[in-house]
Enzyme design. Structure first.
Site, PDB file in Angstrom:
ATOM      1  N   VAL A  40       0.496  -1.510  -0.248  1.00 46.18           N
ATOM      2  CA  VAL A  40      -0.434   0.090   0.277  1.00 46.18           C
ATOM      3  C   VAL A  40       0.586   1.217  -0.560  1.00 46.18           C
ATOM      4  O   VAL A  40       0.399   2.323  -0.823  1.00 46.18           O
ATOM      5  CB  VAL A  40      -0.777   0.021   1.267  1.00 46.18           C
ATOM      6  CG1 VAL A  40      -2.134   1.273   1.567  1.00 46.18           C
ATOM      7  CG2 VAL A  40      -1.851  -1.247   1.479  1.00 46.18           C
ATOM      8  N   THR A  73      -1.568  -3.877   9.477  1.00 49.07           N
ATOM      9  CA  THR A  73      -2.479  -4.028  10.415  1.00 49.07           C
ATOM     10  C   THR A  73      -2.629  -5.610  10.818  1.00 49.07           C
ATOM     11  O   THR A  73      -3.638  -5.858  10.223  1.00 49.07           O
ATOM     12  CB  THR A  73      -3.434  -2.409   9.834  1.00 49.07           C
ATOM     13  OG1 THR A  73      -4.079  -3.313   9.383  1.00 49.07           O
ATOM     14  CG2 THR A  73      -3.724  -1.703  10.440  1.00 49.07           C
ATOM     15  N   THR A  97      -5.522  -0.759   6.202  1.00 46.04           N
ATOM     16  CA  THR A  97      -7.028  -1.310   6.357  1.00 46.04           C
ATOM     17  C   THR A  97      -6.800  -1.394   7.714  1.00 46.04           C
ATOM     18  O   THR A  97      -6.240  -1.581   8.647  1.00 46.04           O
ATOM     19  CB  THR A  97      -7.343  -2.996   5.778  1.00 46.04           C
ATOM     20  OG1 THR A  97      -6.713  -2.359   4.578  1.00 46.04           O
ATOM     21  CG2 THR A  97      -9.079  -2.868   6.163  1.00 46.04           C
ATOM     22  N   PHE A 104      -7.940  -0.028  -2.320  1.00 47.53           N
ATOM     23  CA  PHE A 104      -8.840  -0.614  -3.143  1.00 47.53           C
ATOM     24  C   PHE A 104      -7.950  -2.100  -3.789  1.00 47.53           C
ATOM     25  O   PHE A 104      -7.888  -2.656  -5.191  1.00 47.53           O
ATOM     26  CB  PHE A 104     -10.265  -0.442  -3.734  1.00 47.53           C
ATOM     27  CG  PHE A 104     -10.769   0.071  -2.851  1.00 47.53           C
ATOM     28  CD1 PHE A 104     -11.581  -0.313  -1.662  1.00 47.53           C
ATOM     29  CD2 PHE A 104     -11.048   1.546  -2.610  1.00 47.53           C
ATOM     30  CE1 PHE A 104     -12.626   0.065  -0.404  1.00 47.53           C
ATOM     31  CE2 PHE A 104     -11.578   2.074  -1.803  1.00 47.53           C
ATOM     32  CZ  PHE A 104     -12.472   1.259  -0.549  1.00 47.53           C
ATOM     33  N   GLY A 131     -11.338 -21.695  -6.476  1.00 47.73           N
ATOM     34  CA  GLY A 131     -10.088 -22.170  -6.150  1.00 47.73           C
ATOM     35  C   GLY A 131      -9.490 -22.972  -4.452  1.00 47.73           C
ATOM     36  O   GLY A 131     -11.195 -23.006  -3.919  1.00 47.73           O
ATOM     37  N   CYS A 184      -4.891  -9.340   2.518  1.00 52.55           N
ATOM     38  CA  CYS A 184      -5.937  -9.150   3.318  1.00 52.55           C
ATOM     39  C   CYS A 184      -7.582  -9.520   3.595  1.00 52.55           C
ATOM     40  O   CYS A 184      -7.268  -9.630   5.124  1.00 52.55           O
ATOM     41  CB  CYS A 184      -5.877  -8.279   1.946  1.00 52.55           C
ATOM     42  SG  CYS A 184      -5.065  -7.268   1.303  1.00 52.55           S
ATOM     43  N   ARG A 193       2.091 -14.835   2.157  1.00 52.05           N
ATOM     44  CA  ARG A 193       1.075 -14.721   2.783  1.00 52.05           C
ATOM     45  C   ARG A 193       0.234 -15.322   3.024  1.00 52.05           C
ATOM     46  O   ARG A 193      -0.903 -14.873   1.938  1.00 52.05           O
ATOM     47  CB  ARG A 193       1.114 -13.362   3.662  1.00 52.05           C
ATOM     48  CG  ARG A 193       2.682 -12.837   3.816  1.00 52.05           C
ATOM     49  CD  ARG A 193       2.412 -11.499   4.531  1.00 52.05           C
ATOM     50  NE  ARG A 193       2.665 -10.829   2.935  1.00 52.05           N
ATOM     51  CZ  ARG A 193       1.762  -9.373   3.079  1.00 52.05           C
ATOM     52  NH1 ARG A 193       1.658  -8.586   4.345  1.00 52.05           N
ATOM     53  NH2 ARG A 193       1.572  -8.288   2.131  1.00 52.05           N
TER      54      ARG A 193
HETATM   55  C1  UGA Z   1      -7.685  -7.429  -2.297  1.00 48.51           C
HETATM   56  C2  UGA Z   1      -8.680  -6.786  -3.062  1.00 48.51           C
HETATM   57  O1  UGA Z   1      -8.823  -7.528  -4.222  1.00 48.51           O
HETATM   58  C3  UGA Z   1      -8.398  -5.530  -3.004  1.00 48.51           C
HETATM   59  O2  UGA Z   1      -9.361  -4.246  -3.139  1.00 48.51           O
HETATM   60  C4  UGA Z   1      -7.716  -4.839  -1.613  1.00 48.51           C
HETATM   61  O3  UGA Z   1      -7.552  -3.634  -1.887  1.00 48.51           O
HETATM   62  C5  UGA Z   1      -6.386  -5.392  -0.905  1.00 48.51           C
HETATM   63  O4  UGA Z   1      -7.706  -6.813  -1.112  1.00 48.51           O
HETATM   64  C6  UGA Z   1      -6.134  -5.139   0.217  1.00 48.51           C
HETATM   65  O5  UGA Z   1      -7.176  -4.530   1.165  1.00 48.51           O
HETATM   66  O6  UGA Z   1      -5.329  -4.281   0.394  1.00 48.51           O
HETATM   67  P1  UGA Z   1      -4.869  -8.610  -3.280  1.00 48.51           P
HETATM   68  O7  UGA Z   1      -5.153  -9.779  -1.942  1.00 48.51           O
HETATM   69  O8  UGA Z   1      -4.513  -8.793  -3.981  1.00 48.51           O
HETATM   70  O9  UGA Z   1      -6.241  -8.211  -3.035  1.00 48.51           O
HETATM   71  O10 UGA Z   1      -5.914 -10.334  -3.847  1.00 48.51           O
HETATM   72  P2  UGA Z   1      -6.811 -10.601  -4.626  1.00 48.51           P
HETATM   73  O11 UGA Z   1      -6.392 -10.349  -6.192  1.00 48.51           O
HETATM   74  O12 UGA Z   1      -8.339 -10.050  -4.395  1.00 48.51           O
HETATM   75  O13 UGA Z   1      -7.271 -12.072  -4.377  1.00 48.51           O
HETATM   76  C7  UGA Z   1      -7.202 -12.741  -3.496  1.00 48.51           C
HETATM   77  C8  UGA Z   1      -7.657 -14.607  -2.944  1.00 48.51           C
HETATM   78  O14 UGA Z   1      -8.611 -14.591  -3.789  1.00 48.51           O
HETATM   79  C9  UGA Z   1      -6.076 -14.920  -4.001  1.00 48.51           C
HETATM   80  O15 UGA Z   1      -5.772 -16.069  -3.144  1.00 48.51           O
HETATM   81  C10 UGA Z   1      -7.051 -15.432  -5.184  1.00 48.51           C
HETATM   82  O16 UGA Z   1      -6.572 -16.229  -5.536  1.00 48.51           O
HETATM   83  C11 UGA Z   1      -8.638 -15.270  -4.787  1.00 48.51           C
HETATM   84  N1  UGA Z   1      -9.331 -15.702  -5.352  1.00 48.51           N
HETATM   85  C12 UGA Z   1      -9.982 -14.115  -6.245  1.00 48.51           C
HETATM   86  C13 UGA Z   1     -10.488 -16.566  -6.125  1.00 48.51           C
HETATM   87  O17 UGA Z   1     -10.221 -17.644  -5.691  1.00 48.51           O
HETATM   88  N2  UGA Z   1     -10.970 -16.349  -7.081  1.00 48.51           N
HETATM   89  C14 UGA Z   1     -11.514 -14.976  -7.282  1.00 48.51           C
HETATM   90  O18 UGA Z   1     -11.995 -14.947  -8.495  1.00 48.51           O
HETATM   91  C15 UGA Z   1     -10.486 -14.274  -7.548  1.00 48.51           C
END
Ligand code: UGA
Length: 409
Positions: free
Chosen positions: A11, A83, A117, A142, A243, A250, A317
């Site tokens: 971030v 956090t 956050t 975000f 998945g 996050c 993580r």
């Molecule tokens: C997430 C949010 O998408 C961001 O908007 C937010 O800013 C961020 O957290 C945060 O709070 O800092 P991120 O953790 O980078 O972002 O990852 P995501 O792309 O959201 O994926 C999170 C998890 O969900 C991964 O393990 C991914 O594989 C899984 N996922 C995502 C699925 O299993 N299916 C999906 O359709 C999408």
């Protein structure tokens, strides 16, 4: 206007990069001397596509320093420190507290903006903590890892939480050139928007994982189900990819913290409780399927493709792959693993043999588990994979092979 950033995680650095790209003078500070030394030498502490290039192209070079005072004396100070989860599931705010205290000491009355956050109510609690010596606002971020710079530069919306009109005006001014919807509200509501957004997306993933399990049993195709649902713009196609559970730094943490907040005020969040329970099962599912297929895993050779919690990052993580590796090592399996970006694993995984190609990982394998949907895995089909391994068990919780078959058609 000068921008101070406290914290050099995803971030902090994405925020620094986006302000630098917009021509602001940015001072980015962290107590971690190693990280700052790395950043001063032009390197990033993690892999993030396009970020180094943005820093290199900045018209005013970003100053990276261990001197928090320098960042606190800027016109606006963005607090981007971690956090993490405390043992009880709540958010550990000690880094935020310490950043706020430092800022209050060196720059009383500064505008201190929470980008980290934080649970709803934190801006107000921090204002009390520093005896009103800071003007604290909430401006949640975000961005997603893997496209952090793009997300920071082209956000879907800007959420500004301010409890004072003067602070709101300064924040509106700093974003005036970003042409996206702005939601301006009070601090507690802005903080809630972030938690509710992450929790909703996590719930969407658990929902489709539940549906995927049912589809697998009754013989329906979850990819087509997700496609058919997603075409309804009230539902939307995103975050419907099944998945091995959501991971990363996050979703798991934020869902836990929101549930903790709900419990602490007598409002249990039952949907999140279910989403969280489904996620724990989803993360364990690849292991359960392996046992169903191979029985006792002692001495069995298992290849794991993908260690990162999602493609495009080297972040492990809360990565679902780590839970699988841990269980395989407990069971006495012989584990090989391939990931294109993850370089090192914690010492508890020292027995995992790292391979430099996906095919190398398959040599003599009884089973393959595909834990991350890296783009390069889509180039493989079942025949090629089976020809390289000894056994016939392929566990594909990301539906990579099915998705690649659809792509070929
Ligand atoms: C997430 C949010 O998408 C961001 O908007 C937010 O800013 C961020 O957290 C945060 O709070 O800092 P991120 O953790 O980078 O972002 O990852 P995501 O792309 O959201 O994926 C999170 C998890 O969900 C991964 O393990 C991914 O594989 C899984 N996922 C995502 C699925 O299993 N299916 C999906 O359709 C999408």
């Amino acid at each position: 206007m000068t921008i101070g950033i406290l914290g050099t995680g995803y971030v902090g650095l994405a925020t620094a990069a986006s302000f630098a790209a917009r021509g602001f003078a940015v001072v980015c500070a962290d107590v971690d001397e190693k990280k700052i030394a790395l950043l001063q030498s032009g390197k990033l502490p993690f892999f993030e596509e396009g970020m180094s290039e943005v820093f290199a192209a900045a018209s005013i070079p970003v100053v990276f320093t261990v001197d928090l005072t320098a960042a606190c004396q800027c016109d606006i100070v963005f607090c981007c420190v971690g956090t993490p989860s405390a043992a009880d599931g709540s958010a550990d705010l000690s880094f935020v507290q310490s950043a706020a205290q430092t800022c209050a000491d060196v720059a009383p009355n500064a505008i201190f903006v929470l980008k980290s956050t934080v649970p709803p109510g934190t801006a107000r609690a921090m204002t009390q903590y520093v005896n009103g010596k800071l003007r604290i606002a909430a401006n949640p971020e975000f961005l997603r890892e893997g496209c952090a710079v793009q997300d920071a530069l082209n956000p879907s919306r800007i959420v500004i939480g301010a409890d004072q009109e003067s602070v709101l005006l300064v924040l509106l001014d700093v974003y005036r050139e970003v042409n996206v919807p702005v939601v301006s509200t009070n601090t507690i509501t802005a903080e809630m928007i972030k938690y509710a957004s992450n929790s909703f997306l996590a719930t969407k993933i658990s929902f489709i994982n539940d549906i995927a399990n049912l589809c697998d049993v009754i013989g329906a195709d979850v990819q087509s189900v997700a496609k058919g649902m997603g075409l309804d713009d009230r539902i939307g196609a995103k975050f419907l990819q099944p998945g091995p559970g959501y991971g990363g730094s996050c979703f798991p943490k934020d869902v836990r913290a929101l549930m903790h907040l709900g419990e602490s005020v007598g409002v249990p969040l039952r949907i999140l409780e279910a989403a969280s329970a489904v996620n724990a099962d989803s993360q364990r599912m690849p292991y359960v399927k392996l046992v169903d297929s191979l029985g006792d895993l002692h001495g069995k050779r298992v290849a794991v493709w993908g260690l990162a919690f999602k493609p495009g990052t080297d972040d492990i993580r809360d990565a679902p792959a780590l839970g699988l590796l841990r269980q395989l090592l407990i069971d006495g399996s012989v584990v090989t693993a391939y990931d294109p970006l993850v370089v090192s694993l914690p010492t508890e995984f020292a027995a995992v043999a790292r391979c430099s190609t996906p095919i190398d990982a398959l040599q003599n394998a009884d089973a393959l588990v595909i834990m991350t949907d890296w783009k390069e895995f889509f180039a493989f089909d079942r025949v090629t994979i089976l020809a390289a391994m000894s056994g016939t068990c392929i566990i594909d919780p990301r539906y990579v092979l099915k998705r690649s078959e659809v792509m070929v058609q």
